[in-house]
Design a protein around this motif. Structure first.
Motif, mmCIF file in Angstrom:
data_model
loop_
_atom_site.group_PDB
_atom_site.id
_atom_site.type_symbol
_atom_site.label_atom_id
_atom_site.label_comp_id
_atom_site.label_asym_id
_atom_site.label_seq_id
_atom_site.Cartn_x
_atom_site.Cartn_y
_atom_site.Cartn_z
ATOM 1 N N TRP A 148 4.853 23.276 -16.988
ATOM 2 C CA TRP A 148 4.245 22.122 -16.323
ATOM 3 C C TRP A 148 5.270 21.008 -16.105
ATOM 4 O O TRP A 148 5.349 20.427 -15.013
ATOM 5 N N ILE A 149 6.055 20.707 -17.142
ATOM 6 C CA ILE A 149 7.042 19.634 -17.032
ATOM 7 C C ILE A 149 8.092 19.980 -15.978
ATOM 8 O O ILE A 149 8.494 19.125 -15.171
ATOM 9 N N THR A 150 8.519 21.244 -15.959
ATOM 10 C CA THR A 150 9.533 21.672 -14.994
ATOM 11 C C THR A 150 9.016 21.554 -13.556
ATOM 12 O O THR A 150 9.704 21.019 -12.674
ATOM 13 N N CYS A 151 7.799 22.057 -13.319
ATOM 14 C CA CYS A 151 7.227 21.996 -11.967
ATOM 15 C C CYS A 151 6.984 20.562 -11.518
ATOM 16 O O CYS A 151 7.309 20.185 -10.378
ATOM 17 N N LEU A 152 6.427 19.746 -12.411
ATOM 18 C CA LEU A 152 6.168 18.344 -12.065
ATOM 19 C C LEU A 152 7.463 17.588 -11.792
ATOM 20 O O LEU A 152 7.560 16.829 -10.802
ATOM 21 N N ALA A 153 8.470 17.810 -12.626
ATOM 22 C CA ALA A 153 9.743 17.108 -12.452
ATOM 23 C C ALA A 153 10.421 17.538 -11.161
ATOM 24 O O ALA A 153 10.942 16.691 -10.412
ATOM 25 N N ALA A 154 10.411 18.831 -10.884
ATOM 26 C CA ALA A 154 11.077 19.331 -9.680
ATOM 27 C C ALA A 154 10.431 18.794 -8.412
ATOM 28 O O ALA A 154 11.112 18.275 -7.515
ATOM 29 N N HIS A 155 9.108 18.879 -8.334
ATOM 30 C CA HIS A 155 8.430 18.443 -7.114
ATOM 31 C C HIS A 155 8.350 16.926 -7.002
ATOM 32 O O HIS A 155 8.366 16.385 -5.890
ATOM 33 N N SER A 156 8.283 16.219 -8.120
ATOM 34 C CA SER A 156 8.299 14.753 -8.068
ATOM 35 C C SER A 156 9.649 14.257 -7.565
ATOM 36 O O SER A 156 9.724 13.383 -6.689
ATOM 37 N N THR A 157 10.709 14.846 -8.106
ATOM 38 C CA THR A 157 12.056 14.462 -7.669
ATOM 39 C C THR A 157 12.247 14.768 -6.189
ATOM 40 O O THR A 157 12.752 13.936 -5.419
ATOM 41 N N LEU A 158 11.836 15.968 -5.785
ATOM 42 C CA LEU A 158 11.999 16.376 -4.391
ATOM 43 C C LEU A 158 11.177 15.506 -3.450
ATOM 44 O O LEU A 158 11.659 15.053 -2.404
ATOM 45 N N ALA A 159 9.911 15.253 -3.811
ATOM 46 C CA ALA A 159 9.015 14.502 -2.929
ATOM 47 C C ALA A 159 9.461 13.048 -2.775
ATOM 48 O O ALA A 159 9.567 12.537 -1.647
ATOM 49 N N PHE A 160 9.717 12.369 -3.875
ATOM 50 C CA PHE A 160 10.069 10.955 -3.783
ATOM 51 C C PHE A 160 11.471 10.764 -3.206
ATOM 52 O O PHE A 160 11.720 9.792 -2.478
ATOM 53 N N THR A 161 12.388 11.689 -3.504
ATOM 54 C CA THR A 161 13.728 11.596 -2.920
ATOM 55 C C THR A 161 13.676 11.827 -1.420
ATOM 56 O O THR A 161 14.293 11.081 -0.640
ATOM 57 N N TYR A 162 12.941 12.843 -0.997
ATOM 58 C CA TYR A 162 12.843 13.157 0.430
ATOM 59 C C TYR A 162 12.134 12.040 1.191
ATOM 60 O O TYR A 162 12.537 11.691 2.304
ATOM 61 N N SER A 163 11.075 11.480 0.600
ATOM 62 C CA SER A 163 10.363 10.391 1.275
ATOM 63 C C SER A 163 11.246 9.160 1.405
ATOM 64 O O SER A 163 11.181 8.433 2.401
ATOM 65 N N SER A 164 12.118 8.923 0.418
ATOM 66 C CA SER A 164 13.026 7.780 0.489
ATOM 67 C C SER A 164 14.126 8.002 1.524
ATOM 68 O O SER A 164 14.471 7.089 2.293
ATOM 69 N N MET A 165 14.653 9.219 1.588
ATOM 70 C CA MET A 165 15.731 9.536 2.527
ATOM 71 C C MET A 165 15.254 9.505 3.978
ATOM 72 O O MET A 165 16.003 9.118 4.880
ATOM 73 N N THR A 166 14.025 9.905 4.212
ATOM 74 C CA THR A 166 13.508 9.988 5.588
ATOM 75 C C THR A 166 12.703 8.757 6.001
ATOM 76 O O THR A 166 12.187 8.710 7.114
ATOM 77 N N GLY A 167 12.589 7.772 5.104
ATOM 78 C CA GLY A 167 11.848 6.559 5.432
ATOM 79 C C GLY A 167 10.360 6.785 5.605
ATOM 80 O O GLY A 167 9.708 6.137 6.439
ATOM 81 N N PHE A 168 9.804 7.709 4.818
ATOM 82 C CA PHE A 168 8.386 8.057 4.961
ATOM 83 C C PHE A 168 7.483 6.845 4.733
ATOM 84 O O PHE A 168 6.493 6.654 5.441
ATOM 85 N N MET A 169 7.805 6.023 3.744
ATOM 86 C CA MET A 169 6.954 4.889 3.387
ATOM 87 C C MET A 169 6.846 3.847 4.492
ATOM 88 O O MET A 169 5.932 3.027 4.475
ATOM 89 N N HIS A 170 7.764 3.907 5.453
ATOM 90 C CA HIS A 170 7.754 2.923 6.535
ATOM 91 C C HIS A 170 7.310 3.532 7.861
ATOM 92 O O HIS A 170 7.380 2.854 8.899
ATOM 93 N N ASP A 171 6.880 4.764 7.834
ATOM 94 C CA ASP A 171 6.453 5.447 9.052
ATOM 95 C C ASP A 171 4.931 5.579 9.039
ATOM 96 O O ASP A 171 4.369 6.439 8.361
ATOM 97 N N GLU A 172 4.259 4.721 9.770
ATOM 98 C CA GLU A 172 2.798 4.692 9.753
ATOM 99 C C GLU A 172 2.192 5.986 10.306
ATOM 100 O O GLU A 172 1.140 6.429 9.842
ATOM 101 N N ASN A 173 2.842 6.568 11.288
ATOM 102 C CA ASN A 173 2.309 7.802 11.873
ATOM 103 C C ASN A 173 2.325 8.946 10.866
ATOM 104 O O ASN A 173 1.357 9.705 10.751
ATOM 105 N N ARG A 174 3.421 9.098 10.155
ATOM 106 C CA ARG A 174 3.500 10.165 9.151
ATOM 107 C C ARG A 174 2.566 9.902 7.987
ATOM 108 O O ARG A 174 1.978 10.824 7.426
ATOM 109 N N ILE A 175 2.432 8.642 7.609
ATOM 110 C CA ILE A 175 1.500 8.306 6.521
ATOM 111 C C ILE A 175 0.072 8.597 6.953
ATOM 112 O O ILE A 175 -0.726 9.122 6.172
ATOM 113 N N ALA A 176 -0.254 8.281 8.215
ATOM 114 C CA ALA A 176 -1.610 8.533 8.720
ATOM 115 C C ALA A 176 -1.945 10.018 8.709
ATOM 116 O O ALA A 176 -3.098 10.399 8.507
ATOM 117 N N GLY A 177 -0.949 10.862 8.910
ATOM 118 C CA GLY A 177 -1.174 12.308 8.869
ATOM 119 C C GLY A 177 -0.897 12.911 7.517
ATOM 120 O O GLY A 177 -1.074 14.119 7.329
#
Length: 340
Positions: A148-177
């Protein structure tokens, strides 16, 4: 201008048709499937809690962990229902990222637990006495916690890193979908294909095939010994009794006094595990690879929803494959349903 006007006026009609079809599919298939997954795996949890006979076998703790991960899948599916009906995510970017983490973690944990169950079954057949002496609920809890810790850590790191690199938090269209998108990255796609599908499929196939051949060999050896004992009238009764010993492997028994139909039944069961896994997971990766190779990464929304739905169905089938084949689990399920 006329052509453009006709095109734009036709779009709402298409969207309305898609929305209507999606509403029917969600109401008739998706939501009922989520409810079935939730009820089935809740039964597994309740049975484990109320029956000491189930808790006594440490192997069933892995089935409990599988039920927890599949239960989380049903929760994620229920959260997705408003998105499928309205086509809009209204809970913000951060909650969308968290949902992606829970989604991928739940499905990965389901796969990882299936592998662990296969390993446990192999060790049980390879050396039952030594495996039972070394196995404990504490050891199982540690193994499951690490997963559980391995899966959560891997996907949390991947998701938050990718969202930061691609500017997901500032893209209203992607957030809406609620479209984070890292699952469509070629590098991530290849890694996920290896970790979530190819390697698990090979492991489950190899382990279960080994289990089958070992059980078959033991069954043949016992039948040979019994046939020899029948030819001799001087064999002590205690020795004859010892030759009819049966092996128990996760609810399946291979009896020495039975015919070859026992290991054939076990072979069909083990083959069914692999077939169900491949059927549920392979369409998802075929769709991803096709979109990447032939559509420049553009996905058919309806087809993507369908293959994702098929993948989630695995969580509805797992209780039948693992828990419902156990006599003690079945007794509790019948009591829950008030069936005689």
């Amino acid at each position: 201008m006329m052509d453009h006007y006709n095109l734009t006026t036709d779009i709402p009609e298409v969207q309305q048709d898609i929305s209507y079809v999606r509403y029917v599919l969600v109401s008739v298939f998706f939501l009922p499937c989520a409810i079935v997954i939730f009820v089935e795996n809740t039964f597994v949890l309740l049975a484990y809690k109320r029956d000491k006979r189930i808790r006594r076998n440490t192997t069933n703790a892995y089935i409990l962990n599988l039920a927890v991960s599949d239960l989380l899948v049903s929760v994620v599916m229920a959260i997705y229902v408003p998105v499928y009906l309205t086509g809009t995510w209204k809970f913000g970017g951060a909650s969308c990222v968290v949902l992606w983490v829970l989604d991928y973690t739940a499905t990965d944990m389901s796969v990882m637990t299936i592998i662990v169950i296969s390993v446990d079954r192999y060790l049980m057949v390879h050396n039952s006495l030594r495996h039972r002496s070394r196995q404990s609920h504490k050891k199982v809890a540690i193994i499951c916690s690490i997963l559980w810790i391995t899966c959560l850590a891997a996907h949390s790191t991947l998701a938050f890193t990718y969202s930061s690199m691609t500017g997901f938090m500032h893209d209203e269209n992607r957030i809406a979908g609620c479209e984070l998108g890292y699952g469509h990255s070629p590098v991530v796609l290849v890694l996920m294909f290896l970790v979530e599908f190819l390697v698990p499929a090979i492991c489950v196939f190899a382990l279960n095939l080994t289990v089958y051949f070992r059980l078959k060999r033991r069954s043949n050896m016992l039948q040979t010994r019994q046939s020899r004992s029948h030819l001799s009238t001087a064999v002590p009764l205690n020795d004859r009794a010892s030759q009819t010993t049966s092996w128990e492997n996760d609810g399946m028994r291979i009896h020495g006094s039975a015919s070859g139909s026992q290991h054939q039944k076990a072979a069909r069961f083990l083959a069914l595990l692999l077939i169900v896994f491949i059927f549920c997971w392979l369409p998802f990766y075929i769709n991803e690879c096709y979109a990447f190779l032939y559509c420049s990464g553009v996905h058919n929304e309806a087809l993507t929803d369908l293959v994702s739905y098929i993948m989630w169905i695995n969580s509805a089938i797992n209780p039948f494959l693992y828990a419902f084949t156990n006599v003690f689990f079945k007794e509790n399920f019948k009591q829950f349903l008030k069936c005689k």
